[in-house]
Write a protein that holds these residues in place. Structure first.
Motif, short mmCIF file in Angstrom:
data_model
loop_
_atom_site.label_atom_id
_atom_site.label_comp_id
_atom_site.label_asym_id
_atom_site.label_seq_id
_atom_site.Cartn_x
_atom_site.Cartn_y
_atom_site.Cartn_z
N ASN A 42 0.83 -1.20 0.00
CA ASN A 42 0.00 0.00 0.00
C ASN A 42 0.87 1.25 0.00
O ASN A 42 1.70 1.43 0.90
CB ASN A 42 -0.92 -0.02 1.22
CG ASN A 42 -1.86 1.17 1.24
OD1 ASN A 42 -1.56 2.20 1.82
ND2 ASN A 42 -3.00 1.03 0.59
N GLN A 136 -3.33 3.61 10.00
CA GLN A 136 -3.29 3.41 8.55
C GLN A 136 -3.28 1.93 8.22
O GLN A 136 -3.91 1.50 7.24
CB GLN A 136 -2.06 4.10 7.96
CG GLN A 136 -1.97 4.03 6.45
CD GLN A 136 -3.06 4.82 5.76
OE1 GLN A 136 -3.52 5.83 6.28
NE2 GLN A 136 -3.48 4.37 4.59
N LEU A 139 -6.74 0.79 8.52
CA LEU A 139 -7.51 1.26 7.37
C LEU A 139 -7.30 0.36 6.17
O LEU A 139 -8.24 0.07 5.42
CB LEU A 139 -7.13 2.70 7.04
CG LEU A 139 -7.81 3.31 5.81
CD1 LEU A 139 -9.33 3.32 5.99
CD2 LEU A 139 -7.29 4.72 5.55
N VAL A 140 -6.08 -0.10 5.97
CA VAL A 140 -5.79 -1.00 4.85
C VAL A 140 -6.58 -2.29 5.00
O VAL A 140 -7.19 -2.79 4.04
CB VAL A 140 -4.28 -1.28 4.76
CG1 VAL A 140 -4.00 -2.41 3.77
CG2 VAL A 140 -3.53 -0.02 4.34
N PHE A 142 -9.34 -2.66 6.64
CA PHE A 142 -10.74 -2.28 6.44
C PHE A 142 -11.07 -2.22 4.95
O PHE A 142 -12.11 -2.72 4.50
CB PHE A 142 -10.99 -0.94 7.11
CG PHE A 142 -12.36 -0.39 6.90
CD1 PHE A 142 -13.43 -0.85 7.64
CD2 PHE A 142 -12.59 0.60 5.96
CE1 PHE A 142 -14.71 -0.35 7.45
CE2 PHE A 142 -13.86 1.11 5.75
CZ PHE A 142 -14.93 0.64 6.51
N GLN A 143 -10.21 -1.59 4.17
CA GLN A 143 -10.45 -1.46 2.73
C GLN A 143 -10.43 -2.82 2.05
O GLN A 143 -11.28 -3.11 1.19
CB GLN A 143 -9.41 -0.54 2.11
CG GLN A 143 -9.51 0.91 2.57
CD GLN A 143 -8.36 1.77 2.08
OE1 GLN A 143 -7.28 1.27 1.75
NE2 GLN A 143 -8.58 3.07 2.03
N VAL A 144 -9.47 -3.66 2.42
CA VAL A 144 -9.39 -4.99 1.81
C VAL A 144 -10.63 -5.81 2.18
O VAL A 144 -11.20 -6.52 1.33
CB VAL A 144 -8.11 -5.71 2.26
CG1 VAL A 144 -8.10 -7.16 1.76
CG2 VAL A 144 -6.88 -4.98 1.73
N ASN A 146 -13.68 -4.76 2.94
CA ASN A 146 -14.86 -4.30 2.21
C ASN A 146 -14.83 -4.75 0.75
O ASN A 146 -15.85 -5.19 0.20
CB ASN A 146 -14.94 -2.77 2.28
CG ASN A 146 -15.57 -2.29 3.57
OD1 ASN A 146 -16.37 -2.99 4.18
ND2 ASN A 146 -15.20 -1.11 4.01
N GLN A 147 -13.66 -4.64 0.12
CA GLN A 147 -13.57 -5.04 -1.28
C GLN A 147 -13.67 -6.55 -1.42
O GLN A 147 -14.27 -7.06 -2.38
CB GLN A 147 -12.24 -4.54 -1.88
CG GLN A 147 -12.17 -4.64 -3.38
CD GLN A 147 -13.24 -3.82 -4.08
OE1 GLN A 147 -13.50 -2.69 -3.71
NE2 GLN A 147 -13.88 -4.41 -5.09
N ILE A 220 -6.42 -2.37 -5.04
CA ILE A 220 -6.05 -2.21 -3.63
C ILE A 220 -4.76 -2.95 -3.32
O ILE A 220 -3.88 -2.45 -2.61
CB ILE A 220 -7.19 -2.70 -2.73
CG1 ILE A 220 -8.38 -1.75 -2.82
CG2 ILE A 220 -6.73 -2.81 -1.27
CD1 ILE A 220 -9.57 -2.17 -1.99
N TYR A 435 -12.56 -2.27 13.95
CA TYR A 435 -11.87 -1.20 13.22
C TYR A 435 -12.32 0.16 13.74
O TYR A 435 -11.49 1.05 13.97
CB TYR A 435 -12.17 -1.31 11.73
CG TYR A 435 -11.79 -0.06 10.96
CD1 TYR A 435 -10.46 0.22 10.66
CD2 TYR A 435 -12.76 0.85 10.56
CE1 TYR A 435 -10.11 1.37 9.98
CE2 TYR A 435 -12.42 2.00 9.87
CZ TYR A 435 -11.10 2.26 9.58
OH TYR A 435 -10.75 3.41 8.92
#
Length: 448
Positions: A42, A136, A139-140, A142-144, A146-147, A220, A435
């Motif tokens: 990332n 951070q 957050l990474v 969290f993003q992974v 969700n995707q 991502i 998270y």
């Protein structure tokens, strides 16, 4: 072996060898592996890590401000010109070589506590950067998550659509037999043929959604778009959907340790040290310095190089006091700027607290909604299944039209899709509560 058989045999072998590297190149990626890839690649996370490294460098620089300066200088040169030689009583062109070496040291004995404040500020910046880096990382994840959830939902919908297509084909075969014996009109056959084509189209559309979700994962994870990947869907059991009770006030209290909030709070302390640095400029500055040196001049022929260095030695020692009187309001301006930055840092803390409260509240309500959706969709799927079975039986005996049966099938498919979405949504939302409270550990698996 015939010539034609040998030809097809060779072609088959070539096809196998040509496709083998493609099959072998496919990479299977679980969710935990996807998280690790994202944490390693990332760009924002790497930049935050570099920022922490810069803060650590600033700490070493601030600590070095307490050490003395030590300088050594040396130089040599030659002068050419006419000079009167008294030994022979005439002018001669001579070359006079000079050499010197000097050492100098200085130390700041007192600078209005600016060095101490700078060091504290640098250390605080490192602590704030560490908390910011950890947030951070969360957050990474969290993003992974969700995707990955979007990918799982789309992939599971293909199974639902495939089952719908199989059911449509079975019904088509049944209607063909009904039409053949004359118990159903040919219009039912045409309608069901269109329904089969519609089911196949739905699969293509769902596969398109899978491709879009997969492209999002590639972005991502920063994977090669030309690569071949298989994202492994985790197996879920009924134990994964056991409801968990949350208290909104408890979640908010737990979130007070979130990395972004801690980072902002430490930034306030660092801004306070900036004020101390600025105010330190108004105090006297006390310094100490010492030096030593020697020199050689070839024009002094009575003494050799070593003797001249010994006789020309010099030492110095000095103390200095610098009292600031007026510097065109520069110090006052610096103090005012530092105070404004301090106030802004406190405002950032208040804004972050407000943001955390809103996020916690929304996450809590989303979880409650997802929990209810899971219950509703499970009952809905059960009832739609019963309705579909009843519609089939009524259609088989001629008590229902094909339109009614098709509608029942469509409702059942929609209920199946809703149930799949609800299952994975509640599973991920329950875990991502951590998270929002800042308790998510990127090192622990999310899908357990």
């Amino acid at each position: 072996m015939s010539t034609q058989f040998r030809y097809y045999y060779c072609v088959s072998l070539l096809a196998v060898f040509a496709l083998a590297p493609i099959a072998q190149a496919q990479q299977r990626i679980t969710f935990e592996e996807a998280v690790q890839i994202a944490l390693d690649q990332n760009p924002q996370l790497r930049q935050r890590a570099n920022q922490v490294r810069l803060s650590e460098i600033d700490v070493r620089s601030a600590r070095a401000a307490f050490l003395p300066n030590i300088n050594v200088s040396t130089g040599t040169g030659t002068n050419f010109g006419l000079s009167f030689d008294t030994n022979v009583g005439e002018l001669r062109t001579t070359a006079n070589t000079r050499f010197n070496i000097n050492a100098f040291t200085s130390v700041n004995l007192f600078d209005g506590f600016q060095s101490q404040a700078n060091l504290r500020q640098s250390r605080l910046n490192v602590s704030a950067g560490d908390f910011d880096l950890e947030r951070q990382r969360q957050l990474v994840v969290f993003q992974v998550a969700n995707q990955f959830l979007s990918y799982i939902q789309a992939a599971e919908q293909i199974t639902v659509q495939q089952e719908n297509l199989n059911a449509a084909r079975q019904l088509l075969s049944q209607i063909e037999e009904f039409v053949r014996v004359g118990t159903r009109p040919v219009s039912d056959l045409y309608q069901q043929q269109a329904a089969v084509e519609g089911a196949e189209l739905a699969i293509l559309q769902t596969e398109r959604l899978v491709q879009i979700a997969e492209a999002g994962l590639l972005q991502i994870l920063r994977l090669d778009p030309l690569g071949s990947y298989e994202f492994v869907i985790p197996d879920l059991t009924d134990a994964d959907f056991i409801p968990e009770q949350f208290e909104l006030s408890d979640l908010f209290m737990r979130a007070q340790q979130r990395g972004d909030l801690r980072s902002q709070e430490i930034a306030v302390q660092a801004a306070a040290q900036s004020i101390r640095v600025a105010k330190g400029s108004m105090l006297p500055q006390l310094g100490f310095s010492a030096g030593a040196g020697t020199s050689f001049n070839s024009g002094i022929e009575s003494l050799n190089f070593g003797d001249q260095l010994d006789r020309n030695r010099s030492q110095s020692i000095s103390f200095s006091v610098n009292m600031p009187i007026f510097n065109r309001l520069r110090t006052r301006t610096q103090i005012q700027r530092a105070q404004v930055s301090y106030e802004n840092a406190k405002i950032n803390v208040e804004a972050t607290q407000q943001q955390i409260g809103v996020e916690i509240r929304q996450a809590y309500l989303d979880y409650l909604t997802a929990e209810k959706q899971l219950e509703v969709t499970q009952r809905q799927l059960e009832y739609q299944g019963q309705a579909l079975e009843a519609a089939r039986e009524r259609y088989n005996v001629g008590a229902a039209t094909l339109v009614e049966l098709t509608q029942a099938q469509s409702d059942y498919v929609q209920a199946s899709q809703d149930a799949v979405t609800a299952r994975y949504t509640i599973f991920v939302r329950k875990r991502l509560i951590r998270y929002y409270t800042g308790e998510l550990d990127p090192a622990l698996p999310l899908f357990e």
